[in-house]
Design a protein around this motif. Sequence first.
Motif, PDB file in Angstrom:
ATOM      1  N   LEU A  81       0.841  -1.202   0.000  1.00 24.75           N
ATOM      2  CA  LEU A  81       0.000   0.000   0.000  1.00 24.75           C
ATOM      3  C   LEU A  81       0.876   1.252   0.000  1.00 24.75           C
ATOM      4  N   ARG A  82       0.441   2.299  -0.695  1.00 23.49           N
ATOM      5  CA  ARG A  82       1.144   3.591  -0.635  1.00 23.49           C
ATOM      6  C   ARG A  82       0.506   4.424   0.474  1.00 23.49           C
ATOM      7  N   HIS A  83       0.597   3.876   1.665  1.00 20.46           N
ATOM      8  CA  HIS A  83      -0.077   4.457   2.826  1.00 20.46           C
ATOM      9  C   HIS A  83       0.290   5.942   3.031  1.00 20.46           C
ATOM     10  N   ASP A  84       1.593   6.207   3.084  1.00 23.03           N
ATOM     11  CA  ASP A  84       2.049   7.579   3.350  1.00 23.03           C
ATOM     12  C   ASP A  84       1.675   8.527   2.215  1.00 23.03           C
ATOM     13  N   ASP A  85       1.815   8.048   0.981  1.00 28.53           N
ATOM     14  CA  ASP A  85       1.483   8.896  -0.167  1.00 28.53           C
ATOM     15  C   ASP A  85      -0.014   9.243  -0.172  1.00 28.53           C
ATOM     16  N   LEU A  86      -0.842   8.253   0.115  1.00 26.32           N
ATOM     17  CA  LEU A  86      -2.284   8.495   0.141  1.00 26.32           C
ATOM     18  C   LEU A  86      -2.660   9.422   1.299  1.00 26.32           C
ATOM     19  N   ASP A  87      -2.004   9.221   2.434  1.00 28.27           N
ATOM     20  CA  ASP A  87      -2.276  10.097   3.583  1.00 28.27           C
ATOM     21  C   ASP A  87      -1.855  11.534   3.292  1.00 28.27           C
ATOM     22  N   ALA A  88      -0.769  11.666   2.543  1.00 30.27           N
ATOM     23  CA  ALA A  88      -0.299  13.012   2.206  1.00 30.27           C
ATOM     24  C   ALA A  88      -1.294  13.707   1.282  1.00 30.27           C
ATOM     25  N   ARG A  89      -1.844  12.949   0.357  1.00 29.42           N
ATOM     26  CA  ARG A  89      -2.778  13.528  -0.613  1.00 29.42           C
ATOM     27  C   ARG A  89      -4.181  13.700  -0.031  1.00 29.42           C
ATOM     28  N   PHE A  90      -4.665  12.654   0.638  1.00 30.33           N
ATOM     29  CA  PHE A  90      -6.050  12.644   1.129  1.00 30.33           C
ATOM     30  C   PHE A  90      -6.079  12.146   2.577  1.00 30.33           C
ATOM     31  N   PRO A  91      -5.742  13.045   3.500  1.00 27.02           N
ATOM     32  CA  PRO A  91      -5.608  12.638   4.902  1.00 27.02           C
ATOM     33  C   PRO A  91      -6.865  11.937   5.430  1.00 27.02           C
ATOM     34  N   GLY A  92      -6.659  10.789   6.025  1.00 28.45           N
ATOM     35  CA  GLY A  92      -7.763  10.077   6.676  1.00 28.45           C
ATOM     36  C   GLY A  92      -8.569   9.179   5.766  1.00 28.45           C
TER      37      GLY A  92
END
Lengths: 104, 104
Positions: A81-92
């Motif tokens: 998963l691109r967990h950090d990248d997704l969180d950076a773009r769409f938090p939560g």
Amino acid sequence: MREVTHPATGAIRLVEVLRALADPVRLEIVRRLAGTGEESCNALAGNLDVHQTTLSHHYRVLREAGVTWTTVQGRSRLVRLRHDDLDARFPGLLAAVLNGARPS
Amino acid sequence: MREVTHPATGAIRLVEVLRALADPVRLEIVRRLAGTGEESCNALAGNLDVHQTTLSHHYRVLREAGVTWTTVQGRSRLVRLRHDDLDARFPGLLAAVLNGARPS
């Protein structure tokens, strides 16, 4: 070695992420990856009861949307998963989806 | 008066919600509703540059997924977000989507 391409973090689009997640099999893949960290595509295939061709399609949709990152190692592919990248773009967003996707 | 049907809160499914949100026009409708509270379908149509038939389809997808609630008043339809119902089912999801859908 065939390279696989991924969108840059800044190029990850909300509509594409939602579209990638809006499928029971892909949601299940994402749910499992959240638990395991990184997995081989073959290992993930276990218990999913989906044809390999269909599964390859699902992996591609997830990767192209920016939800997962695929690393090619010899003849196998590892996906995470691109967990950090997704969180950076769409938090939560990912957390809310994973929370909602828990088996009841 | 033609009645419209809505899924009960407990019957709202994550995959259907994600699918409903995974479209630029529907995402824009949801974004506007979040700002206005309740709107008539006709008022929402303004500036969306989408044919009425297509728009009706989008409203139906949102309603059947449990994202919006439609009230029929005479010849017009009022539509609003099912904010509380979605939060009850999938905490944080709508907020994350709305946050990610802000015009940059």
